[in-house]
Scaffold this motif. Structure first.
Motif, PDB file in Angstrom:
ATOM      1  N   ASN A   1       3.297  -5.226  -4.965  1.00  0.00           N
ATOM      2  CA  ASN A   1       3.186  -4.923  -3.535  1.00  0.00           C
ATOM      3  C   ASN A   1       2.771  -3.482  -3.248  1.00  0.00           C
ATOM      4  N   ALA A   2       2.316  -2.757  -4.264  1.00  0.00           N
ATOM      5  CA  ALA A   2       1.780  -1.416  -4.020  1.00  0.00           C
ATOM      6  C   ALA A   2       0.429  -1.546  -3.320  1.00  0.00           C
ATOM      7  N   ILE A   3       0.091  -0.593  -2.479  1.00  0.00           N
ATOM      8  CA  ILE A   3      -1.166  -0.644  -1.737  1.00  0.00           C
ATOM      9  C   ILE A   3      -2.249   0.109  -2.509  1.00  0.00           C
ATOM     10  N   ILE A   4      -3.312  -0.612  -2.840  1.00  0.00           N
ATOM     11  CA  ILE A   4      -4.459  -0.055  -3.554  1.00  0.00           C
ATOM     12  C   ILE A   4      -5.686  -0.239  -2.667  1.00  0.00           C
ATOM     13  N   THR A   5      -6.542   0.759  -2.587  1.00  0.00           N
ATOM     14  CA  THR A   5      -7.774   0.630  -1.810  1.00  0.00           C
ATOM     15  C   THR A   5      -8.981   0.899  -2.711  1.00  0.00           C
ATOM     16  N   SER A   6     -10.161   0.643  -2.168  1.00  0.00           N
ATOM     17  CA  SER A   6     -11.377   0.889  -2.950  1.00  0.00           C
ATOM     18  C   SER A   6     -11.589   2.377  -3.201  1.00  0.00           C
ATOM     19  N   GLU A   7     -10.846   3.233  -2.471  1.00  0.00           N
ATOM     20  CA  GLU A   7     -10.935   4.672  -2.694  1.00  0.00           C
ATOM     21  C   GLU A   7      -9.960   5.157  -3.757  1.00  0.00           C
TER      22      GLU A   7
ATOM     23  N   ARG B   1      -0.545   8.576  -0.870  1.00  0.00           N
ATOM     24  CA  ARG B   1      -1.912   8.565  -0.352  1.00  0.00           C
ATOM     25  C   ARG B   1      -2.623   9.867  -0.720  1.00  0.00           C
ATOM     26  N   GLY B   2      -3.746   9.733  -1.402  1.00  0.00           N
ATOM     27  CA  GLY B   2      -4.530  10.903  -1.753  1.00  0.00           C
ATOM     28  C   GLY B   2      -3.930  11.773  -2.835  1.00  0.00           C
ATOM     29  N   ALA B   3      -2.846  11.336  -3.460  1.00  0.00           N
ATOM     30  CA  ALA B   3      -2.217  12.139  -4.515  1.00  0.00           C
ATOM     31  C   ALA B   3      -3.084  12.141  -5.769  1.00  0.00           C
TER      32      ALA B   3
ATOM     33  N   LEU C   1      -0.721   3.796  -2.595  1.00  0.00           N
ATOM     34  CA  LEU C   1      -1.591   4.543  -3.498  1.00  0.00           C
ATOM     35  C   LEU C   1      -3.015   4.592  -2.954  1.00  0.00           C
ATOM     36  N   SER C   2      -3.142   4.495  -1.646  1.00  0.00           N
ATOM     37  CA  SER C   2      -4.466   4.550  -1.024  1.00  0.00           C
ATOM     38  C   SER C   2      -5.150   5.872  -1.371  1.00  0.00           C
ATOM     39  N   GLY C   3      -6.310   5.778  -1.982  1.00  0.00           N
ATOM     40  CA  GLY C   3      -7.058   6.986  -2.296  1.00  0.00           C
ATOM     41  C   GLY C   3      -6.459   7.860  -3.377  1.00  0.00           C
ATOM     42  N   ALA C   4      -5.423   7.393  -4.036  1.00  0.00           N
ATOM     43  CA  ALA C   4      -4.820   8.175  -5.122  1.00  0.00           C
ATOM     44  C   ALA C   4      -5.768   8.229  -6.318  1.00  0.00           C
ATOM     45  N   ILE C   5      -5.675   9.295  -7.076  1.00  0.00           N
ATOM     46  CA  ILE C   5      -6.529   9.465  -8.259  1.00  0.00           C
ATOM     47  C   ILE C   5      -5.685   9.223  -9.504  1.00  0.00           C
ATOM     48  N   LEU C   6      -6.025   8.160 -10.244  1.00  0.00           N
ATOM     49  CA  LEU C   6      -5.268   7.790 -11.441  1.00  0.00           C
ATOM     50  C   LEU C   6      -6.102   7.972 -12.707  1.00  0.00           C
ATOM     51  N   LYS C   7      -7.166   8.725 -12.617  1.00  0.00           N
ATOM     52  CA  LYS C   7      -8.064   8.886 -13.752  1.00  0.00           C
ATOM     53  C   LYS C   7      -7.328   9.425 -14.979  1.00  0.00           C
ATOM     54  N   GLY C   8      -7.447   8.686 -16.083  1.00  0.00           N
ATOM     55  CA  GLY C   8      -6.815   9.110 -17.332  1.00  0.00           C
ATOM     56  C   GLY C   8      -5.317   8.918 -17.380  1.00  0.00           C
TER      57      GLY C   8
END
Length: 451
Positions: free
Chosen positions: A421-427, A385-387, A404-411
């Motif tokens: 089953n990983a958790i993804i949010t709009s953030e 979360r938030g990583a 992965l709520s709020g995680a940053i995966l840019k690039g």
């Protein structure tokens, strides 16, 4: 005389690397060396210890020539076998859970009854191999060659079958429940029956087989097979350290906190229990151990919170349940380390190397993993979360059930990344830099939630 001496040496070495199932010992370097360089001695050792489970867990056997080798009933959990020649090898009842077997040659190999849970067999050549009643749950079979292979009664639940070649394979009684990309797999001429379970969980039908150009045969209904269930793979890191020995220093023995780097290093390596006691009594003591060499170190449960250890080497170390929150490990090497349940919330891990690291249920919330290498890392159930994973290499990484709520995966590079089953949010920020959507997450098997 030379033969007797050779056999005696084989028996002696066999006693060193044989263990009962679940012992959790790491691979014996002498056993690995013998397997690679002296097959006759290896075979003699096997014959002298029938029924023993040889422990080659995490053995490094990349590109090894193991053609026709007797590896039956061997424990090769998380072993590195990519590029190895395993043609005609005997791997019956072998435990290959989470092993790396990419681009290996396994023609006519016998893996009947083996456990390959979560193993990576991407692009391996397994024509004519036998996987009868083997457990391949969650295996990566992307681009693998399984032509004419025997997969009867095998558990292939949750496998990745993208463009896998299953032509003329025996799939009678196989379970593909939850398998991914089966429609892209080639089943031309494969044999299926009413006991074959499709990805939907339903039994295969003649119509289902015809659409895939497979051959449907009738056979009596059978009960689901019972698969080999080896000890939970985490047993590698769940064992007590230095079994049979007592601590060199009782808890609390350190009266004066070591100030010098040399003394801190000595205590850290020598006795984790005493180290943790020292940290508890001296919470303000600065820990600066940059570029430390701690390969293979036994640091289970160690307290390195807020430590400054940038550029350190923890390859193959045991850091299960370690307390690493807020520490600086930027540029550090954790390749193939055991880090199950490690607490790394808020840690600085920029450009750290987590190549094939075992991070199941680890806490990486709000950690900075910018540019980190997580190739083939096991992160099932991890808290991210938030990583910040901007620019991270996530090839073949397993995020099943991770948050992965709020995680940053840019690039980030996400080829073959498992998000089941990983958790993804709009953030959550996607590699494109945009916010995640259900349309992006759901096709990947992830769970999309609104914050």
């Amino acid at each position: 005389m030379n033969l007797k001496r050779s056999l005696a040496q084989a028996f002696l070495l066999a006693a060193c690397f044989c263990a009962t199932p679940g012992s959790g010992l790491a691979a014996d370097p002498e056993a690995v060396k013998m397997l690679i360089n002296n097959r006759a001695q290896w075979d003699a050792a096997r014959q002298s210890n029938p029924g023993k489970t040889i422990d080659l867990n995490k053995a490094k056997l990349e590109d090894a020539n193991l053609e026709a080798a007797n590896l039956s009933n061997v424990s090769l959990v998380r072993a590195e076998l990519s590029g190895a020649n395993l043609n005609r090898a005997n791997l019956q009842r072998t435990n290959l859970s989470m092993a790396f077997i990419k681009k290996a040659d396994m023609k006519d190999a016998d893996l009947s009854g083996a456990s390959l849970v979560k193993a990576n067999l991407k692009e391996s050549f397994m024509k004519g191999a036998s996987f009868a009643r083997a457990n391949l749950q969650g295996v990566n079979l992307r681009w693998s060659q399984l032509e004419a292979a025997d997969l009867s009664g095998a558990n292939l639940a949750g496998t990745v079958l993208f463009e896998a070649n299953l032509q003329h394979a025996n799939l009678k009684g196989s379970s593909f429940k939850g398998a991914l990309f089966m429609d892209s797999a080639d089943l031309n001429g494969a044999t299926v029956s009413g006991n074959t379970i499709t990805p939907s969980g339903d039994k295969a039908t003649r119509a289902w087989a015809a659409v895939r150009k497979a051959r449907f045969v009738s056979e009596p209904e059978t009960a689901p097979p019972v698969y080999l269930t080896p000890p939970e793979p985490a047993y590698l890191s769940d064992r007590s350290e230095d079994e049979g020995s007592s601590s060199k220093n009782p808890a609390g023995a350190v009266k004066n906190a070591p100030q010098s780097r040399e003394k801190q290093q000595e205590l850290l390596i020598d006795d984790v229990e005493t180290w943790n006691s020292m940290r508890a009594k001296n919470p303000e003591l600065p820990i600066t151990l940059k570029q430390e060499k701690l390969e293979n170190a036994k640091l289970r449960g160690v307290n390195l919170q807020q430590a400054s250890m940038a550029g350190s080497d923890f390859e193959d170390a045991n850091l299960d349940e370690a307390l690493l929150g807020g520490a600086d490990f930027s540029g550090s090497n954790f390749q193939k380390a055991d880090m199950k349940g490690a607490k790394m919330q808020g840690a600085k891990l920029q450009k750290a190397n987590f190549d094939r690291t075992f991070l199941r249920n680890a806490d990486l919330s709000n950690a900075d993993l910018t540019g980190a290498n997580l190739y083939g890392a096991m992160l099932a159930g991890a808290n991210l979360r938030g990583a910040n994973l901007s620019g991270a290499a996530l090839f073949d990484a397993d995020f099943e059930g991770a948050d992965l709520s709020g995680a940053i995966l840019k690039g980030a590079s996400m080829m073959d990344t498992n998000l089941k089953n990983a958790i993804i949010t709009s953030e959550t920020i996607l590699p494109s830099g945009k916010n995640a959507t259900a349309e992006w997450a759901v096709p990947k098997g992830a769970i999309f939630r609104k914050p």
